[in-house]
Motif scaffolding. Sequence first.
Motif, PDB file in Angstrom:
ATOM      1  N   LEU A   1     -22.059  43.142   5.330  1.00 21.85           N
ATOM      2  CA  LEU A   1     -20.893  43.003   4.470  1.00 21.85           C
ATOM      3  C   LEU A   1     -21.307  42.915   3.001  1.00 21.85           C
ATOM      4  N   ALA A   2     -22.369  42.163   2.719  1.00 23.77           N
ATOM      5  CA  ALA A   2     -22.856  42.045   1.343  1.00 23.77           C
ATOM      6  C   ALA A   2     -23.315  43.403   0.814  1.00 23.77           C
ATOM      7  N   ALA A   3     -24.019  44.176   1.653  1.00 23.68           N
ATOM      8  CA  ALA A   3     -24.477  45.508   1.239  1.00 23.68           C
ATOM      9  C   ALA A   3     -23.294  46.436   0.999  1.00 23.68           C
ATOM     10  N   LEU A   4     -22.297  46.351   1.856  1.00 19.10           N
ATOM     11  CA  LEU A   4     -21.102  47.184   1.702  1.00 19.10           C
ATOM     12  C   LEU A   4     -20.353  46.833   0.416  1.00 19.10           C
ATOM     13  N   GLU A   5     -20.236  45.543   0.125  1.00 16.48           N
ATOM     14  CA  GLU A   5     -19.564  45.129  -1.106  1.00 16.48           C
ATOM     15  C   GLU A   5     -20.335  45.596  -2.335  1.00 16.48           C
ATOM     16  N   GLU A   6     -21.675  45.548  -2.262  1.00 17.87           N
ATOM     17  CA  GLU A   6     -22.488  46.011  -3.380  1.00 17.87           C
ATOM     18  C   GLU A   6     -22.315  47.516  -3.592  1.00 17.87           C
ATOM     19  N   LEU A   7     -22.316  48.275  -2.502  1.00 16.71           N
ATOM     20  CA  LEU A   7     -22.103  49.720  -2.611  1.00 16.71           C
ATOM     21  C   LEU A   7     -20.716  50.036  -3.164  1.00 16.71           C
ATOM     22  N   SER A   8     -19.735  49.282  -2.734  1.00 20.52           N
ATOM     23  CA  SER A   8     -18.371  49.476  -3.218  1.00 20.52           C
ATOM     24  C   SER A   8     -18.283  49.187  -4.716  1.00 20.52           C
TER      25      SER A   8
ATOM     26  N   GLN B   1     -20.729  49.379  -6.879  1.00 16.73           N
ATOM     27  CA  GLN B   1     -21.434  50.455  -7.589  1.00 16.73           C
ATOM     28  C   GLN B   1     -20.568  51.710  -7.677  1.00 16.73           C
ATOM     29  N   ALA B   2     -19.861  52.027  -6.604  1.00 19.87           N
ATOM     30  CA  ALA B   2     -18.990  53.200  -6.597  1.00 19.87           C
ATOM     31  C   ALA B   2     -17.875  53.051  -7.624  1.00 19.87           C
ATOM     32  N   GLN B   3     -17.347  51.842  -7.775  1.00 21.89           N
ATOM     33  CA  GLN B   3     -16.297  51.608  -8.762  1.00 21.89           C
ATOM     34  C   GLN B   3     -16.849  51.696 -10.179  1.00 21.89           C
ATOM     35  N   GLU B   4     -18.058  51.155 -10.390  1.00 20.28           N
ATOM     36  CA  GLU B   4     -18.678  51.222 -11.705  1.00 20.28           C
ATOM     37  C   GLU B   4     -18.934  52.669 -12.119  1.00 20.28           C
ATOM     38  N   LEU B   5     -19.311  53.486 -11.164  1.00 20.78           N
ATOM     39  CA  LEU B   5     -19.601  54.897 -11.440  1.00 20.78           C
ATOM     40  C   LEU B   5     -18.366  55.765 -11.386  1.00 20.78           C
ATOM     41  N   ASN B   6     -17.200  55.119 -11.169  1.00 19.99           N
ATOM     42  CA  ASN B   6     -15.918  55.803 -11.113  1.00 19.99           C
ATOM     43  C   ASN B   6     -15.953  56.999 -10.155  1.00 19.99           C
ATOM     44  N   MET B   7     -16.390  56.707  -8.908  1.00 22.21           N
ATOM     45  CA  MET B   7     -16.552  57.754  -7.910  1.00 22.21           C
ATOM     46  C   MET B   7     -15.246  58.023  -7.144  1.00 22.21           C
ATOM     47  N   GLY B   8     -14.210  57.294  -7.457  1.00 24.57           N
ATOM     48  CA  GLY B   8     -12.909  57.571  -6.861  1.00 24.57           C
ATOM     49  C   GLY B   8     -12.705  56.998  -5.466  1.00 24.57           C
ATOM     50  N   TYR B   9     -13.506  56.042  -5.065  1.00 27.20           N
ATOM     51  CA  TYR B   9     -13.333  55.421  -3.745  1.00 27.20           C
ATOM     52  C   TYR B   9     -12.377  54.273  -3.816  1.00 27.20           C
TER      53      TYR B   9
END
Length: 152
Positions: free
Chosen positions: A135-142, A144-152
């Motif tokens: 869960l911690a890894a998933l939250e970190e990936l999420s 990062q995706a928001q910071e990079l504005n990847m549209g997730y």
Amino acid sequence: MNTKESPGLPTEAEVSLAKESSRLLSLYLSTKEESQSIRVIDQAGEHEAVRIPTAAFRLLIDVLSEMAQGNAVSMIPVHAELTTQEAADMLNISRPHLIKLLDSGVIPFHKVGTHRRVRYLHLVDYKAKVDSERLAALEELSAQAQELNMGY
């Protein structure tokens, strides 16, 4: 209950009965009391009130709810000792992978003769730890995706 018994899937009649009984029992669950009282009626129509701990009453409702969804249910005592195959099945991993976890000290075990035995409680602790890390890894990936504005 013997942990080696494999429960079968409930029949359609059992699913239907479990839905109705879990719904009805839920209406009478009082979490403020230490125990619950239910009335048991035998084939001859004789009845008797039986008091059971509230935790057991909740567990009964949970079992019925699972059956209502068509799931087979089995119970394992917290202090149960499982074989390596039973432990691997519970964690949904291969037995050789479990053996590696045991031998590396990640999950505690003891031997009965030449056979490894794993306490259910240790498996639950390991599973909770792994789930938390995932869960911690998933939250970190999420994040990062928001910071990079990847549209997730």
